[in-house]
Design a protein around this motif. Structure first.
Motif, PDB file in Angstrom:
ATOM      1  N   GLU A   3       0.838  -1.196   0.000  1.00 36.51           N
ATOM      2  CA  GLU A   3       0.000   0.000   0.000  1.00 36.51           C
ATOM      3  C   GLU A   3       0.878   1.253   0.000  1.00 36.51           C
ATOM      4  O   GLU A   3       1.874   1.325   0.711  1.00 36.51           O
ATOM      5  CB  GLU A   3      -0.889   0.009   1.235  1.00 36.51           C
ATOM      6  N   GLN A   4       0.497   2.220  -0.815  1.00 33.56           N
ATOM      7  CA  GLN A   4       1.224   3.478  -0.860  1.00 33.56           C
ATOM      8  C   GLN A   4       0.260   4.637  -0.651  1.00 33.56           C
ATOM      9  O   GLN A   4      -0.923   4.545  -0.997  1.00 33.56           O
ATOM     10  CB  GLN A   4       1.941   3.649  -2.209  1.00 33.56           C
ATOM     11  N   PRO A   5       0.737   5.733  -0.060  1.00 32.74           N
ATOM     12  CA  PRO A   5      -0.138   6.894   0.118  1.00 32.74           C
ATOM     13  C   PRO A   5      -0.564   7.451  -1.227  1.00 32.74           C
ATOM     14  O   PRO A   5       0.181   7.405  -2.207  1.00 32.74           O
ATOM     15  CB  PRO A   5       0.751   7.884   0.882  1.00 32.74           C
ATOM     16  N   SER A   6      -1.777   7.993  -1.257  1.00 27.59           N
ATOM     17  CA  SER A   6      -2.298   8.510  -2.532  1.00 27.59           C
ATOM     18  C   SER A   6      -1.485   9.690  -3.040  1.00 27.59           C
ATOM     19  O   SER A   6      -1.521   9.996  -4.226  1.00 27.59           O
ATOM     20  CB  SER A   6      -3.769   8.925  -2.355  1.00 27.59           C
ATOM     21  N   THR A   7      -0.749  10.343  -2.148  1.00 27.81           N
ATOM     22  CA  THR A   7       0.033  11.515  -2.549  1.00 27.81           C
ATOM     23  C   THR A   7       1.464  11.153  -2.948  1.00 27.81           C
ATOM     24  O   THR A   7       2.265  12.050  -3.209  1.00 27.81           O
ATOM     25  CB  THR A   7       0.097  12.517  -1.389  1.00 27.81           C
ATOM     26  N   LEU A   8       1.811   9.871  -2.990  1.00 24.44           N
ATOM     27  CA  LEU A   8       3.190   9.485  -3.270  1.00 24.44           C
ATOM     28  C   LEU A   8       3.649  10.015  -4.626  1.00 24.44           C
ATOM     29  O   LEU A   8       2.971   9.859  -5.639  1.00 24.44           O
ATOM     30  CB  LEU A   8       3.324   7.960  -3.259  1.00 24.44           C
ATOM     31  N   ARG A   9       4.828  10.641  -4.612  1.00 26.33           N
ATOM     32  CA  ARG A   9       5.413  11.165  -5.840  1.00 26.33           C
ATOM     33  C   ARG A   9       6.871  10.744  -5.893  1.00 26.33           C
ATOM     34  O   ARG A   9       7.600  10.875  -4.911  1.00 26.33           O
ATOM     35  CB  ARG A   9       5.307  12.693  -5.858  1.00 26.33           C
ATOM     36  N   LEU A  51       5.274   4.541   5.132  1.00 26.28           N
ATOM     37  CA  LEU A  51       4.942   5.788   4.448  1.00 26.28           C
ATOM     38  C   LEU A  51       3.450   6.129   4.478  1.00 26.28           C
ATOM     39  O   LEU A  51       3.099   7.295   4.720  1.00 26.28           O
ATOM     40  CB  LEU A  51       5.424   5.737   2.997  1.00 26.28           C
ATOM     41  N   PRO A  52       2.548   5.172   4.243  1.00 23.12           N
ATOM     42  CA  PRO A  52       1.129   5.552   4.212  1.00 23.12           C
ATOM     43  C   PRO A  52       0.660   6.210   5.501  1.00 23.12           C
ATOM     44  O   PRO A  52      -0.033   7.231   5.467  1.00 23.12           O
ATOM     45  CB  PRO A  52       0.419   4.216   3.964  1.00 23.12           C
ATOM     46  N   ALA A  53       1.049   5.651   6.647  1.00 27.12           N
ATOM     47  CA  ALA A  53       0.605   6.210   7.921  1.00 27.12           C
ATOM     48  C   ALA A  53       1.310   7.535   8.220  1.00 27.12           C
ATOM     49  O   ALA A  53       0.684   8.493   8.680  1.00 27.12           O
ATOM     50  CB  ALA A  53       0.854   5.211   9.057  1.00 27.12           C
TER      51      ALA A  53
END
Length: 273
Positions: A3-9, A51-53
């Motif tokens: 799972e990755q955060p939706s804002t990952l760049r 990272l997600p949290a």
């Protein structure tokens, strides 16, 4: 699936030195910044399980350090002080005056060197799996293997190394990806980065670091014993210590939920965020 955060760049930054560092960025740009530095042969992906949290509350940058991941692989500059200078230059490139710096294993030494060289750039310091010296039998065995590595680096070696860092079994998909990241390094970078790590000599200066610090580690760590991690925390001027039972060298891999909980509790106390 990780799972990755939706804002990952994912992006790259050109430093003033000319070197290009690849990095992952996630979270609200208005939130307190956190700079994360990985261990030997790893990349930004080392922090993918947390990272997600973290991105929900902080503006997180996770670097691919010099020679690692998808960053440039110059011929030299692999001392820990040199990598710390890269981290400061990256902060300059991103316009970060101060940040919490989190370093794991080799990254903990880079973070320590950064704290010694540029204390004004740190809001807080988090050392994950740090050490007082890299002279254990397990490290000596790793050094012998690395010195003999051919190109391309054998996948079996990278897999065995990554498995050895954990006490609890890792999810297979995650393990396959961290092995793949390790295999991006040519043998010369393995040798140069490990040599830089083994040559580091910072223990006598730990008391100079007065920024709030947190030491996180596993009681079953083969590379950095619990006793060594206790000594690091004791020598730091202003440190908290949390050692996890039945964990090895990588708490953020083995028990990511507990890692995030303890990291966020610490940052809440010292940053008020």
């Amino acid at each position: 699936m990780i799972e990755q955060p939706s804002t990952l760049r994912l992006d790259s930054a050109q430093l003033a030195s000319g070197i290009r560092l690849h990095y992952a960025e996630a979270g609200d740009p208005a939130a307190p910044p956190v700079l994360m530095l990985h261990g030997l042969s790893d990349s930004w992906f080392s922090y993918s399980r947390v990272l997600p949290a973290l991105a929900a509350r902080y503006h997180v940058y996770a670097l691919d350090q010099r020679g690692h991941g998808d960053s440039d692989r110059p011929a030299g500059g692999y001392s820990m002080a040199g990598m710390a200078a890269d981290a400061v230059a990256f902060m300059d490139a991103q316009g970060l005056t101060r940040a919490t710096v989190v370093g794991h294993s080799m990254g903990s030494v880079v973070a320590t060197e950064l704290a010694l060289a540029a204390p004004e750039r740190l809001a807080a310091l988090v050392l994950v799996g740090p050490n007082t010296g890299w002279n254990s039998p397990d490290v000596a065995g790793l050094q012998q293997e690395v010195e003999a590595l051919p190109d391309p680096v054998p996948a079996a070696f990278a897999r065995e190394f990554q498995i050895s860092t954990a006490f609890e079994p890792l999810p297979e998909a995650f393990l396959e990806r961290v092995v793949a990241e390790s295999l991006k390094l040519p043998a010369r970078v393995w040798r140069a980065a490990l040599a830089g790590l083994l040559a580091s000599d910072y223990v006598g200066r730990l008391g100079e670091i007065t920024v709030p610090a947190l030491v996180l580690g596993g009681e079953e760590d083969l590379y950095c014993t619990a006793a060594n991690q206790r000594e690091v925390a004791a020598r730091l001027g202003n440190a908290e210590l949390k050692l996890y039972t039945r964990l090895g060298h990588c708490p953020h891999w083995e028990r990511p939920e507990a890692f995030v909980e303890d990291l966020e509790a610490f940052l809440g106390r010292v940053l008020g965020a």
